[in-house]
Design an enzyme around this catalytic site. Structure first.
Site, PDB file in Angstrom:
ATOM      1  N   TYR A 170       9.049   6.910   0.352  1.00 22.30           N
ATOM      2  CA  TYR A 170       8.330   5.646   0.339  1.00 22.30           C
ATOM      3  C   TYR A 170       6.868   5.854  -0.045  1.00 22.30           C
ATOM      4  CZ  TYR A 170       6.478   1.196   2.047  1.00 22.30           C
ATOM      5  OH  TYR A 170       5.863  -0.029   2.149  1.00 22.30           O
ATOM      6  N   TRP A 220       3.444   3.740  -2.660  1.00 24.32           N
ATOM      7  CA  TRP A 220       3.095   2.899  -3.802  1.00 24.32           C
ATOM      8  C   TRP A 220       2.937   3.699  -5.084  1.00 24.32           C
ATOM      9  CZ3 TRP A 220       0.560  -2.299  -4.130  1.00 24.32           C
ATOM     10  CH2 TRP A 220       0.964  -3.125  -3.075  1.00 24.32           C
TER      11      TRP A 220
END
Length: 776
Positions: free
Chosen positions: A119, A121
C-alpha cells in the site's frame, strides 16, 4: 478532420512534470531543482517546495543493500529491528538472490505465502505506478499474491456506502461540484471540515487548485459554511466559516440530535422518505427511544458533544430553511465504529429531502481531496494492466499486523467469514507502512514473523531500514511517465528532469530483470520498453478523444507539447440526481434500489459493532486519568503522508528538527508546557517527542500531531523505544472500525502529554545507513 496538433497548448518553460499535489515544470542544474507551478494553477500547493533539494538528498537510496543477518543465515523469522547492519550488494547478485527467494517461497508454499499488497501512493505517473507494477509482476511471475483491499483513508466508508447509497467513488467524486455550491447552496454543514491541505492532493495529479476560490465565491454570494470539528482550521478562512467545536468521536450523537429535532418538529420530508428510502419508521423508533427508553434528542446529544441543545435545534432548522449540503470528512470514519457517521449523515440528508438536488443533500468526502467537487473526465486515462490474480486470499489493508501475527485465525469482513494466510515473503514498493499503520511497536513485532522483507524505495524510510533487501528506486523526476487523474482535465507528459541517483533503477526495470530470471520476462514486459509502454497506454485515451471529436494528437506531438486537454463529462449530479428524478427507472445499486436507512443485509450479519441502522456506539477507549487527552493524528500540511519528509518545505514546519504538536493553552498551563517546549506524548502503546505549539485553534482536551514524520526510535534495537521525531502512530490503536469494514482507527486515540526535561539526541530519521555510500 483538422490537424489534431493545431490546438495543443504552447510548450511550458522547463521540463513538464506532475505530482499528486500539482502540475509544474522544472529545471535541474545538477545540485538543486527550480520548480515553476503550472501557469493555470490559481493556488499552487507549497508542497512543490519539497522537490527543490530532494533529488540528491543524503536520504536517497543509491544502491542495493541487504541485511547481513539475511545474507549469512538465509531467510526466516527473526527479531527484526532498525540496527544498522545493511551492506551494499551488486545488482546482479541481489537480483539472483531475490529471484531465488521468490522461487523458494512460490515452489514451497505457493503464491498465497506472498504479501504484495504494498500500500502507498508512490508517484502520479500512470505507468511507473508502483502498485500496478508490483501486482503485474506477481500475477505474471507467480500466478498471484495475497492482496489488500480498500484504503487507510476510507476503509469504513468504502464498505458502508454501497450498502446504503452506492459506490464510494461515484458518491464522492461524481455528485455535488463547487460550481453547484457557488450557484445553489445556502448552507454547508461539514462534519470534520474541509481543510485546504487535504484538497491540495489528488492521486494522479491536479492542474488547478480551485477550492479556496470556490469557497470564497460561495461565501460572497451568501453560502454559510459550518465546520464541526475539534480543530478550528479544518475549514479555510476563505469560506468565512462558523466553527462548532465538538468532542472527538461524538459526531453521530450530534447527527442524531439534529435528526430528532427534524422529526419531533415535523420538519422532515415525508414524501422523499416514502418515495426514495426504506426503513425510516424503524429508525424513527430508535430516535424516539421507543425500545431503549433513550430519546436521541438535542439535550441528550449536548451531554455527549459539548454543543448546546439549542444550537443543535437551530442547526436542524437551518438545514431545511434553504438548500443545504451535508458532508463528512474521511477523518470521522478513521475511528472505531467509523461506519456510523458516514451512514448517519446520509440518513440526516435524506430527512431533509435534498439528496440529488443541485448543491444539496449529501456528498461524502467533499473537500477531503482534490478529486472531489469537480467534473469527471469524459475519456479514460492511461491505466497499467495488472493481469489476473489467481490467489483469492486478501485482507482489508489496515489488518496487516493481525494477518502476520495470527496466521490461520478467523476474521469477519462485510458478511464474509475469512482466515488470515501464513505469509513468508512481504514485498513493498512505493509505500511506507511505518507511516500508514497504527501501533508501530506491534507492526515491528508483526514484520518479524516473516522470512523475508523486500522494499523498493527512493529514500531511507523506516520501511527501507527495516527490510532485508532494499532496491534503490528512481524518483518520478528521474524517469518519463504520464500524469493523469480521472477528475483533472489535463494529461501531462511527465518528462525526465534529471538522471537517476547512484545505481537507482525504475520499478519496471527491476521487475523485468527479476522476471527474466524467473523465465517470464516476455509475459511481464510484452516485449515493450518503458517508452513503448507509454505510447501503448496513451493510445486508448487518444482514440477516445478522436471518437468524441476532440483534438487527439499522436503520442510524439503530445510528448513535445507537454500536455493535452481532456473533456469533462456533464455536471449532472451523477446517480443521486438521476435517482431523485425517477427512483423507479434509476434505482440505486443497493439491495432495495432505495436509500437504505435500515439495511436488512447488514442486520443479517449480526454484528453488534455495526447494527442494521446507524446508531450511537461510544468508543471503547475514553479519556481517563492515565490518558486524559484526545489525540487527533490527521494528514500533514507540508507533505503527502510521509513522502519527502526530508524535503525543504516539510522541514520548514518542524521545530529543532521535530514534528510540532498543538495543544490548547488551558491544557498546557497545568502541565508546565510553554510554546516551543519539547514534550513527550505517551500511552500504554508507546511514546514520542514533539515540539509544543500553544494554540486556541485546538479545543480544550485535544492535542493535534499530524502523521508523516519518519519513525526514529531512540534505541533502534529496543522493543518499545521512544520515537524522537514525532510519529503519532506509536500511540494509535491497531483495531478495525468494526467487523463490517475492518478499517483503520488511526485518527483518534487517548494520550497523556508532559514537558520533556531530559536530554534528547538530534533526529536521525533522514540519515542513511553507515555503508550506504560504499561500492559493493
Amino acid at each position: 478532420m483538422d490537424d489534431p496538433t493545431s490546438t495543443l497548448p504552447a510548450p511550458l518553460p522547463g521540463t513538464p512534470h506532475a505530482a499528486h499535489w500539482g502540475s509544474f515544470s522544472a529545471r535541474w542544474d545538477g545540485e538543486r531543482l527550480a520548480v515553476t507551478p503550472h501557469p493555470d494553477d490559481p493556488a499552487p500547493s507549497p508542497i512543490l517546495g519539497n522537490f527543490t533539494d530532494a533529488l540528491r538528498h543524503k536520504a536517497r537510496v543509491q544502491r542495493p543493500m541487504v541485511r547481513r543477518g539475511w545474507l549469512e543465515n538465509g531467510p526466516g523469522p527473526r527479531r527484526r529491528d532498525f540496527t544498522d547492519d545493511l551492506i551494499p550488494v551488486a545488482w546482479d547478485e541481489v537480483l539472483d538472490r531475490l529471484a531465488g527467494e521468490i522461487r523458494r517461497v512460490t515452489d514451497g508454499f505457493g503464491p498465497a505465502a506472498i504479501y504484495g499488497g504494498s500500500y502507498g501512493w508512490a508517484s502520479a505517473g500512470r505507468f511507473h505506478h508502483a502498485q500496478s507494477q508490483i501486482h503485474r509482476f506477481f500475477n505474471t511471475a507467480c500466478g498471484g499474491y495475497v492482496r489488500s483491499i480498500n484504503s487507510y483513508s476510507a476503509g469504513a466508508s468504502s464498505v458502508i456506502l454501497p450498502h446504503v447509497l452506492g459506490p464510494f467513488e461515484v458518491l464522492s467524486r461524481r455528485n455535488v461540484t463547487w460550481d453547484q455550491i457557488g450557484e445553489h447552496t445556502d448552507f454547508v454543514l461539514a462534519f470534520g471540515g474541509m481543510p485546504l491541505k487535504n484538497q491540495m492532493i489528488a492521486s494522479g495529479g491536479i492542474t488547478r487548485h480551485i477550492e479556496a476560490q470556490a469557497m470564497a465565491r460561495a461565501a460572497a454570494r451568501g453560502t454559510v459554511f459550518c465546520s464541526v470539528s475539534p480543530l478550528r482550521d479544518d475549514m479555510p478562512g476563505e469560506a468565512r466559516p462558523r466553527w462548532l467545536p465538538i468532542r472527538p468521536g461524538t459526531d453521530v450523537a450530534l447527527m442524531l440530535g439534529l435528526a430528532h429535532t427534524l422529526l419531533s418538529e415535523g420538519l422532515h420530508d415525508r414524501d422523499f422518505l416514502t418515495r426514495c428510502c426504506v426503513g425510516f419508521e424503524a429508525f424513527a423508533a430508535y430516535l424516539l427511544g421507543t425500545e431503549d427508553g433513550v430519546a436521541k434528542d438535542a439535550a441528550w446529544a449536548a451531554g455527549l458533544t459539548g454543543i448546546a441543545a439549542e444550537t443543535t435545534r437551530e442547526l436542524a432548522r437551518r438545514l431545511v430553511s434553504g438548500r443545504s449540503l451535508i458532508t463528512v470528512a474521511h477523518a470521522l470514519q478513521r475511528a472505531q465504529y467509523g461506519e456510523q457517521p458516514v451512514w448517519m449523515a446520509a440518513v440526516l440528508a435524506a430527512m431533509t429531502g435534498q439528496i440529488g438536488l443541485p448543491g444539496g443533500g449529501y456528498n461524502y468526502a467533499l473537500g477531503a481531496m482534490g478529486h472531489t467537487g469537480r467534473q469527471v473526465n469524459a475519456v479514460p486515462i492511461p491505466t497499467m494492466p495488472q493481469g489476473r490474480n489467481g490467489v483469492s486470499d486478501f485482507i482489508p489493508v489496515a489488518r496487516i499486523s493481525d494477518m502476520l501475527l495470527n496466521p490461520g485465525q478467523a476474521f469477519e469482513y462485510n458478511g464474509q467469514h475469512l482466515s488470515y494466510p501464513k505469509i513468508r515473503l512481504v514485498y513493498w514498493a512505493g509505500g511506507n507502512p511505518f507511516h500508514h499503520h497504527q501501533d508501530l511497536n506491534r507492526l515491528r513485532r508483526a514484520f518479524s514473523q516473516v522470512d523475508t522483507i523486500v522494499c523498493h524505495e527512493t529514500g531511507w524510510t523506516p520501511m527501507a531500514r527495516f527490510a532485508d533487501i532494499v532496491m534503490p528506486a528512481t524518483m518520478t523526476l528521474e524517469r518519463d511517465d504520464i500524469g493523469a487523474a480521472a477528475t483533472d482535465p489535463r494529461l501531462i507528459a511527465m518528462r525526465k528532469v534529471a538522471p537517476p541517483i547512484g545505481e537507482a533503477r525504475d520499478d519496471f526495470a527491476i521487475f523485468a530483470a527479476l522476471a527474466a530470471r524467473l523465465g517470464c520476462e516476455q509475459a511481464f514486459t510484452e516485449g515493450r520498453t518503458a517508452r513503448q509502454w507509454l505510447e501503448h497506454l496513451y493510445e486508448p485515451t487518444r482514440r477516445a478523444l478522436e471518437e468524441k471529436g476532440w483534438p487527439a494528437p499522436p503520442f510524439e506531438a503530445f510528448w513535445q507539447a507537454g500536455e493535452i486537454p481532456l473533456p469533462s463529462a456533464p455536471d449532472d449530479g451523477g446517480i443521486l440526481r438521476a435517482f431523485r428524478d425517477d427512483p423507479e427507472r434509476n434505482a440505486l445499486p443497493t439491495p432495495s434500489g432505495r436509500i437504505e436507512i435500515v439495511s436488512q443485509t447488514i442486520a443479517g450479519f449480526g454484528y453488534e459493532d455495526c447494527p442494521g441502522h446507524p446508531a450511537w456506539l461510544p468508543s471503547t477507549e475514553q479519556p481517563d486519568d492515565a490518558a486524559p487527552l484526545t489525540l487527533i493524528a490527521n494528514q500533514p500540511a507540508t507533505r503527502l503522508h510521509s513522502q519527502l519528509d526530508f524535503g525543504a518545505y516539510s522541514q520548514s514546519s518542524k521545530r529543532r528538527g521535530r514534528e510540532v504538536i498543538r495543544i490548547n493553552p488551558g491544557d498546557a498551563a497545568p502541565r508546565g508546557i510553554a510554546d516551543g517546549d519539547l514534550v513527550r506524548l505517551f500511552n500504554s502503546r508507546g511514546a514520542c517527542l514533539a515540539a509544543a505549539c500553544l494554540s486556541d485553534d485546538v479545543m480544550p482536551g485535544v492535542v493535534h500531531l499530524p502523521t508523516g514524520a519518519w519513525y526514529d526510535p531512540e534505541d533502534p534495537g529496543a522493543e518499545q523505544s521512544l520515537c524522537l521525531h514525532g510519529n503519532p502512530n506509536v500511540v494509535t490503536r491497531d483495531i478495525g472500525t468494526s467487523r463490517l469494514a475492518q478499517g483503520s482507527c488511526g485518527q483518534v486515540t487517548t494520550v497523556q502529554c508532559e514537558r520533556f526535561a531530559g536530554p534528547a539526541r538530534p533526529v536521525r530519521a533522514h540519515e542513511p545507513p553507515a555503508r550506504a555510500t560504499e561500492t559493493p
